[in-house]
Design an enzyme around this catalytic site. Structure first.
Site, PDB file in Angstrom:
ATOM      1  N   ASP A  10       0.836  -1.203   0.000  1.00 50.85           N
ATOM      2  CA  ASP A  10       0.000   0.000   0.000  1.00 50.85           C
ATOM      3  C   ASP A  10       0.869   1.251   0.000  1.00 50.85           C
ATOM      4  O   ASP A  10       1.978   1.239  -0.531  1.00 50.85           O
ATOM      5  CB  ASP A  10      -0.979  -0.050   1.175  1.00 50.85           C
ATOM      6  CG  ASP A  10      -0.274  -0.303   2.511  1.00 50.85           C
ATOM      7  OD1 ASP A  10       0.858   0.182   2.695  1.00 50.85           O
ATOM      8  OD2 ASP A  10      -0.857  -0.982   3.383  1.00 50.85           O
ATOM      9  N   SER A  11       0.392   2.321   0.615  1.00 49.29           N
ATOM     10  CA  SER A  11       1.121   3.586   0.559  1.00 49.29           C
ATOM     11  C   SER A  11       2.477   3.531   1.257  1.00 49.29           C
ATOM     12  O   SER A  11       3.401   4.267   0.896  1.00 49.29           O
ATOM     13  CB  SER A  11       0.281   4.709   1.181  1.00 49.29           C
ATOM     14  OG  SER A  11      -0.066   4.402   2.519  1.00 49.29           O
TER      15      SER A  11
END
Length: 246
Positions: A10-11
């Site tokens: 993810d981020s």
């Protein structure tokens, strides 16, 4: 063709190539030995990431990664009923989604090194401070993530790795062993500071050094400049890169 390491997450993975990031440090360590590919998708949970598997890792490919890191859970662990509920994935589904990712990657390449990384701990006050900095008086009064819930997801990630015989990095536990981890390792209660990135890199480098894909044991892709004879440069390339045209 250089071998590849794919960072899938993810981020926290997407941001890993920033200055001081763990992905950038990994790329530096494997310079001229392997290509590091960032496949981080901010805001994604395992449910959405699972839909990308055949796109990112097609079963018929001319080259599969030698190593893949799977780093999800921070969004899956968003608390149901709060502001980030859209990202929430139930605990049992989270574990099964990770299992399906591993199964797909093993179909691609049985020898691929897979490393599961848990979500980091959550500094709930840090999340609230971040929300207030963005929304002022309209900010939520309850953090959209809690450290306790993040720990439950971390536990499932580690348990799955143990079941499948894979290495894992339990960031949730490791980071909390350091006093003041909330501000030392987390920039907004969730994402990583340079010190937090260093923890991920150090633990990942240790895992890879203990596998068959240690950077110290990999050859350079082309001869080191010290091996090139100024009067007969082609000789070094004939030895290490016989496919190159002279």
């Amino acid at each position: 063709m250089r071998p590849q390491i794919i960072l899938f997450g993810d981020s926290i993975t997407e941001q890993s190539f920033r200055s001081g990031g763990w992905g950038a440090a990994l790329a530096n360590n494997y310079s001229r030995k392997a290509d590091i590919l960032n496949r981080g998708y901010g805001g994604y949970n395992t449910r959405w990431a699972l839909l990308l598997m055949h796109h990112l890792f097609p079963l018929q490919s001319i080259q599969y990664p030698a190593v893949t890191t799977i780093f999800f859970g921070a969004n899956d662990a968003a608390v149901s009923g709060r502001t980030s509920e859209r990202q929430h994935v139930p605990l049992e589904e989270y574990k099964e989604n990770l299992r399906k990712m591993v199964q797909h990657l093993k179909k691609c390449s049985p020898t691929m090194v897979l490393v599961l990384i848990t979500p980091p701990p959550v500094d709930e006050e840090g999340r609230l401070e971040f929300a207030r900095s963005l929304y002022g008086d309209k900010a939520t009064e309850l953090s959209e993530r809690t450290n306790e819930v993040a720990g439950e997801y971390a536990k499932q990630c580690v348990e799955l790795a143990r079941e499948l015989g894979l290495p894992s990095i339990n960031l949730w536990s490791i980071m909390q062993e350091t006093e003041g981890w909330q501000k030392k390792f987390l920039s907004d209660g969730l994402h990583l500071t340079p010190d937090g990135n260093a923890v991920v890199y150090d633990k990942l480098e240790k895992v890879l050094s203990e596998s068959w894909f240690s950077a110290a044991q990999l050859p350079y892709d082309v001869p080191h400049h010290s091996e090139i004879d100024g009067k007969n440069p082609g000789k070094a390339f004939q030895i290490q890169c016989p496919g190159l045209q002279q």
